[in-house]
Design a protein around this motif. Structure first.
Motif, PDB file in Angstrom:
ATOM      1  N   PHE A 166      10.024 -11.151  -7.748  1.00 36.91           N
ATOM      2  CA  PHE A 166       9.953 -10.468  -6.455  1.00 36.91           C
ATOM      3  C   PHE A 166      10.225  -8.973  -6.610  1.00 36.91           C
ATOM      4  N   TYR A 167      11.294  -8.642  -7.337  1.00 41.96           N
ATOM      5  CA  TYR A 167      11.639  -7.231  -7.517  1.00 41.96           C
ATOM      6  C   TYR A 167      10.546  -6.481  -8.264  1.00 41.96           C
ATOM      7  N   THR A 168       9.997  -7.113  -9.297  1.00 45.03           N
ATOM      8  CA  THR A 168       8.932  -6.470 -10.074  1.00 45.03           C
ATOM      9  C   THR A 168       7.694  -6.245  -9.217  1.00 45.03           C
ATOM     10  N   SER A 169       7.338  -7.242  -8.421  1.00 45.77           N
ATOM     11  CA  SER A 169       6.164  -7.104  -7.559  1.00 45.77           C
ATOM     12  C   SER A 169       6.386  -6.051  -6.473  1.00 45.77           C
ATOM     13  N   GLU A 170       7.569  -6.039  -5.907  1.00 45.21           N
ATOM     14  CA  GLU A 170       7.846  -5.064  -4.851  1.00 45.21           C
ATOM     15  C   GLU A 170       7.722  -3.628  -5.367  1.00 45.21           C
ATOM     16  N   ALA A 171       8.036  -3.429  -6.637  1.00 46.07           N
ATOM     17  CA  ALA A 171       7.969  -2.082  -7.216  1.00 46.07           C
ATOM     18  C   ALA A 171       6.573  -1.723  -7.727  1.00 46.07           C
ATOM     19  N   SER A 172       5.631  -2.661  -7.683  1.00 47.65           N
ATOM     20  CA  SER A 172       4.314  -2.446  -8.287  1.00 47.65           C
ATOM     21  C   SER A 172       3.383  -1.657  -7.372  1.00 47.65           C
ATOM     22  N   LYS A 173       2.286  -1.159  -7.962  1.00 52.96           N
ATOM     23  CA  LYS A 173       1.307  -0.362  -7.222  1.00 52.96           C
ATOM     24  C   LYS A 173      -0.111  -0.728  -7.661  1.00 52.96           C
ATOM     25  N   GLU A 174      -1.057  -0.598  -6.729  1.00 53.39           N
ATOM     26  CA  GLU A 174      -2.479  -0.742  -7.061  1.00 53.39           C
ATOM     27  C   GLU A 174      -2.973   0.567  -7.672  1.00 53.39           C
ATOM     28  N   ASP A 175      -2.618   0.793  -8.930  1.00 51.89           N
ATOM     29  CA  ASP A 175      -2.984   2.033  -9.584  1.00 51.89           C
ATOM     30  C   ASP A 175      -4.074   1.790 -10.628  1.00 51.89           C
ATOM     31  N   GLU A 176      -4.362   2.802 -11.430  1.00 46.08           N
ATOM     32  CA  GLU A 176      -5.430   2.702 -12.414  1.00 46.08           C
ATOM     33  C   GLU A 176      -5.149   1.609 -13.446  1.00 46.08           C
ATOM     34  N   LYS A 177      -3.872   1.424 -13.809  1.00 47.31           N
ATOM     35  CA  LYS A 177      -3.531   0.381 -14.770  1.00 47.31           C
ATOM     36  C   LYS A 177      -3.882  -1.000 -14.218  1.00 47.31           C
TER      37      LYS A 177
END
Length: 445
Positions: free
Chosen positions: A389-400
């Motif tokens: 949950f914490y990892t997903s909450e910090a994630s972004k739809e970026d180039e990676k």
């Protein structure tokens, strides 16, 4: 369940451990028993083993309207005849598949955070089964949030407790569709639906000795199914026979204007017409040997199964390796894609609810809820983690992220399944169930 379970002195059932949908439908048509009788019999079985007795925690909630629906469908059968093969047949659905809120069933992915939420309506897969005359007996327990909360044992959810194997005391029933797998193994309904992102139909089906189908992405709608990944999620049947699984797939497949990946699919066939014992004659089946883990405990049985396929007329191409094999084994692209898409999907699901639980508006609120209700959601000693949950909450739809999606398609589809089918002129690829999910997750269509 006894082979001739009696609900009353005059009602005799076939063995509900093993009875297929067609057998039950014949009994209903002949008046040997009614859908009311079936609902009562399955409900009694759930009462025996779900929270009492073996306490397998396979069912998270019973539909309070199931018996009433059975009465209506029995009356309809008598007055107008049967709607078809699912008329009056009790089914179970995984607790991430939405059903009409007014019916009285919740849709929570096993989490107290969504208890009391109101979905906008049936998931299309549920609506199709309802239209066909199926009765939703209840919802099955699951690995909470489809095994995407953190490092938590398979089959645990805050609401449903710990689902256990019906074959071995305190054994792992696998996940995340653990409840559907166990329910089918011990005859708690005629058939069930699960969902899969990576192994959540195939693995619990294997562990519980039943038949599960993960449909190609785009064949079955995911609308109003609590998600992990828009790239990988799908809903599929989990049943006791290939025939029943094919029948359910026939009814749930089809286009959905609200699920873009379903719009380009061809006309859905009747999968039951493919149930031909001679269908394997002359078919070429490939075995990607390097994708089978060293020391796989079922490899011996898998090789025996290949002999059975040969005896049925199949030509086994062994080995038939993926060009992308070695890179697939070390790829981390799937993890990144799922991490990002989970946050996006869960937030979208909550936004689409007709009514939300108080102060639950997004993934961050769910994390906060769990921390505030540790006694329910994070009990010691094994169920305290929500690191994903914490990892997903910090994630972004970026180039990676976009590069990971692209690379996943390349490894799993272009240089994986599609390349292997073409290179060896194969009709299908065969692997042991416990090696068949993680490596080629981006089939996609």
């Amino acid at each position: 369940m006894m082979s001739a379970h009696e609900v009353s002195d005059s009602v005799m059932f076939p063995d509900l451990y093993e009875a297929g949908i067609a057998e039950l439908q014949r009994g209903l048509d002949k008046g040997q028993f009614t859908s009311v009788d079936l609902v009562k019999a399955y409900s009694a079985r759930i009462e025996q083993v779900n929270l009492k007795g073996a306490a397998l925690h396979a069912v998270i909630e019973i539909n309070p309207q199931a018996l009433t629906q059975a009465v209506v469908l029995d009356a309809e059968r008598k007055a107008k005849g049967s709607r078809g093969p699912l008329h009056g047949i009790p089914l179970l659905l995984k607790d991430n598949i939405a059903t009409l809120h007014k019916e009285g069933l919740n849709t929570t992915a096993g989490s107290y955070a969504l208890l009391g939420s109101e979905v906008a309506g049936d998931a299309p897969v549920a609506a199709k089964l309802r239209e066909a005359g199926a009765i939703f007996l209840g919802k099955t327990n699951m690995s909470e949030w489809a095994n995407f909360r953190g490092k938590v044992p398979n089959g645990f959810s805050g609401r449903g407790g710990q689902t256990l194997s019906p074959y071995y005391p305190n054994g792992d029933a696998s996940g995340s569709s653990s409840g559907s797998g166990v329910a089918m193994a011990i005859g708690l309904a005629a058939a069930s639906l699960g969902s899969e992102t990576d192994g959540s139909i195939v693995s619990p089906s294997s562990k519980n000795n039943i038949v599960g189908i993960k449909p190609t992405i785009g064949l079955v709608s995911r609308t109003r199914v609590i998600p992990i990944s828009s790239t990988q999620d799908t809903v599929g049947p989990m049943c006791r026979s290939v025939a029943d699984a094919a029948l359910l797939l026939r009814f749930i497949a089809g286009k959905d204007d609200d699920d873009v990946v379903t719009r380009e699919q061809p006309e859905v066939p009747d999968y039951t017409k493919a149930l031909d014992k001679n269908a394997l004659k002359g078919k070429r089946l490939g075995v990607p040997r390097r994708l089978i883990r060293d020391g796989n405990p079922v490899q011996g049985e898998f090789d025996k199964a290949l002999d059975v396929l040969r005896s049925l007329g199949a030509d086994i191409v062994d080995p038939a390796e993926f060009p992308s094999t070695e890179e697939l084994k070390v790829s981390r692209h799937e993890s990144l894609v799922l991490t990002v898409e989970f946050k996006v999907g869960v937030n979208k699901h909550i936004e689409g609810l007709r009514k939300r639980p108080q102060n639950i508006n997004n993934l961050a609120d769910i994390i906060r809820f769990n921390n505030e209700h540790k006694d329910k959601e994070l009990p010691e000693p094994y169920w305290t983690d929500q690191s994903q949950f914490y990892t997903s909450e910090a994630s972004k739809e970026d180039e990676k992220y976009y590069e990971a999606v692209k690379k996943g398609y390349q490894l799993g589809r272009t240089d994986g399944i599609d390349a292997t089918l073409k290179k060896f002129a194969l009709d299908a690829i065969v692997l042991p169930s416990n090696d068949s999910t993680s490596y080629y997750f981006f089939r996609g269509g």
